[in-house]
Design an enzyme around this catalytic site. Structure first.
Site, short mmCIF file in Angstrom:
data_model
loop_
_atom_site.label_atom_id
_atom_site.label_comp_id
_atom_site.label_asym_id
_atom_site.label_seq_id
_atom_site.Cartn_x
_atom_site.Cartn_y
_atom_site.Cartn_z
N HIS A 163 1.97 1.94 -3.27
CA HIS A 163 1.09 2.93 -3.89
C HIS A 163 1.64 4.34 -3.86
CE1 HIS A 163 -2.62 0.06 -3.31
NE2 HIS A 163 -1.63 -0.47 -4.00
N ASP A 172 0.85 -1.19 0.00
CA ASP A 172 0.00 0.00 0.00
C ASP A 172 0.89 1.24 0.00
OD1 ASP A 172 -2.23 1.72 0.25
OD2 ASP A 172 -3.35 0.22 1.34
#
Ligand SMILES: *[C@@H]1O[C@H](CO)[C@@H](O)[C@H](O)[C@H]1NC(C)=O
Ligand SMILES: *[C@@H]1O[C@H](CO)[C@@H](O)[C@H](O)[C@H]1NC(C)=O
Ligand SMILES: *[C@@H]1O[C@H](CO)[C@@H](O)[C@H](O)[C@H]1NC(C)=O
Ligand SMILES: *[C@@H]1O[C@H](CO)[C@@H](O)[C@H](O)[C@H]1NC(C)=O
Ligand SMILES: *[C@@H]1O[C@H](CO)[C@@H](O)[C@H](O)[C@H]1NC(C)=O
Ligand SMILES: *[C@@H]1O[C@H](CO)[C@@H](O)[C@H](O)[C@H]1NC(C)=O
Length: 404
Positions: A244, A221
């Site tokens: 991310h 993430d």
């Protein structure tokens, strides 16, 4: 004296000097002297809590030493305030439990809170044992899902230095910084597989003067995520990817959120991340401000959305529709190079009623590494200025009254 003996003596003196240096002027609390068992199976949480409490109550500089070995540790909250300065030297590996009761009922593993003056160092490792719990995470389906435990939480911790620490396979985020001031994280490595759910590297909220330096963050993430109330944050010499990317937001999800300001991201590398530099806000009626963000000297390779402001962030269906009331201004992107794995390399999707203002693009070179022509930009309600090289060509709406 023969030379071998001589060197042995010098070596011995060196070792003694090191031990003396580490302990000098400090009171050392070695967890092994209080009954810790480093066999990887015996829970050490009571011992760690006990040692923390006596170290925390002592005056002066107090060093809690966790020597080499594997320590199973159930969730613990190490709660100050302390009477002196606290130094945690973690040389061994701390291992989280894998049972479901732990995963489902608590949202923390190791928490430090209400401490002024904290050092954590030693080169040791936190193993969150995420693979045992990742399949319990149903947050992509259920907006009211329960979050799994975050490996390392800092709540209301001031003047802290965290260095030479490895964190692997957290069940949820690795590090969460909340209500903290003056923290430096230096030489940290954070690793989890790229498909592990919600394993953010470092989350920051309601905190100021936080530095993240010389670190590696490779997770499933966000590399670093900054939520409301993040102020004066420096991220320098950090390698992100997979993951991310560096993210401001999401913002505007709730009423009365605090502003985000004073972010400086410099000399960072992104490799194979889903996003690079991202600001994301929900399209809700809740207002707040984002200002003074600078991203400079960034290399991004094979990044999907290298530069993106998304003011219609909607991670699942049925989001409220409208214009975001989060006002974004004074955001600089300078010297950002590398390849984009999507055609739209620069995307500013700002709010119609609160357009982005004073966006600066300077020396941008993002080449699209796929087929079908060069990289492009997308702008909607984005005002500012483009200077120097612009690849892809900038589509920013020049607003001279905002030049500075
Ligand atoms: C923490 O930092 C603040 C501001 O720099 C300072 O006033 C305070 O004395 C510091 N506390 C400790 C324990 O060093
Ligand atoms: C998600 O998990 C929780 C318990 O872990 C459960 O109560 C809930 O019903 C689940 N939601 C869905 C959509 O599966
Ligand atoms: C930039 O980062 C690289 C490696 O990450 C490092 O070697 C170099 O010293 C950094 N430069 C500056 C100016 O911080
Ligand atoms: C902008 O942010 C930087 C980095 O955090 C900070 O040093 C600077 O003082 C801020 N500038 C203003 C005008 O607040
Ligand atoms: C642009 O950024 C790269 C990567 O950090 C750095 O090596 C280079 O020196 C920077 N160029 C300029 C002109 O500052
Ligand atoms: C832009 O980047 C590409 C590849 O990343 C490189 O080949 C090219 O020389 C760069 N252009 C400039 C002007 O720096």
């Amino acid at each position: 004296m023969n030379s071998i003996l001589f060197f042995r003596c010098v070596y011995l003196i060196f070792i003694l000097a090191c031990i003396f240096e580490v302990g000098y002027g400090k009171t050392v609390f070695n967890v092994m002297n209080y009954g810790a068992i480093a066999n990887g199976n015996t829970d050490n949480s009571k011992v760690f809590e006990y040692v923390f409490n006596i170290a925390c109550q002592s005056k002066g500089i107090n060093l809690v030493l966790i020597p080499w070995g594997i320590y199973l540790l159930r969730p613990i909250v190490l709660n100050g305030p302390c009477n002196g300065l606290l130094e945690f030297v973690i040389i061994g590996t701390l291992k989280a439990p894998t049972d479901k009761v732990f995963s489902i009922n608590v949202d923390n593993w190791i928490t430090f809170q209400h401490i002024d003056g904290l050092i954590i160092t030693g080169g040791g490792k936190l193993d969150g044992q995420g693979p045992s719990a990742w399949n319990e995470n149903n947050c992509s389906k259920d907006p009211n899902c329960k979050t799994l435990p975050i490996s390392l939480r800092f709540n209301f911790v001031n003047n802290a230095s965290i260095s030479y620490l490895h964190s692997i396979n957290s069940k949820e985020a690795h590090v969460n910084i909340w209500g903290c001031e003056h923290m430096k994280l230096n030489h940290i490595s954070i690793i989890a597989p790229k498909d592990s759910p919600n394993t953010d590297g470092i989350r920051i909220g309601s905190s100021s003067n936080i530095e993240i330096l010389n670190s590696i963050i490779a997770t499933g993430d966000d590399c670093v995520a900054m939520s409301p109330g993040s102020k004066d944050i420096i991220i320098q010499n950090v390698k992100c990817g997979p993951g991310h990317g560096i993210s401001v937001g999401s913002l505007g999800r709730l009423p009365n959120e605090n502003d985000v300001s004073g972010l400086w991201v410099t000399n960072c590398t992104f490799i194979g991340t889903q996003n690079g530099l991202r600001v994301k806000t929900w399209a809700t009626p809740y207002s707040s401000n984002v200002f003074n963000l600078t991203f400079e000297d960034i290399i991004m390779d094979n990044v999907n959305n290298p530069i993106i402001i998304d003011q219609q962030y909607c991670p699942r269906a049925n989001c409220q529709k409208g214009d975001s009331q989060v006002h974004i201004r004074d955001v600089k992107f300078r010297n950002i190079t590398g390849t984009s794995s999507s055609k739209i390399a620069v995307a500013f999707d700002c709010s119609k009623s609160k357009p982005c203002e004073n966006i600066e693009l300077k020396n941008i070179n993002r080449t699209y590494n796929g087929a079908g022509g060069p990289a492009t930009s997308l702008c909607s309600d984005a005002k500012g200025i483009a200077i120097g090289q612009q690849q892809p060509p900038s589509c920013i709406y020049h607003s001279l009254q905002h030049l500075y």
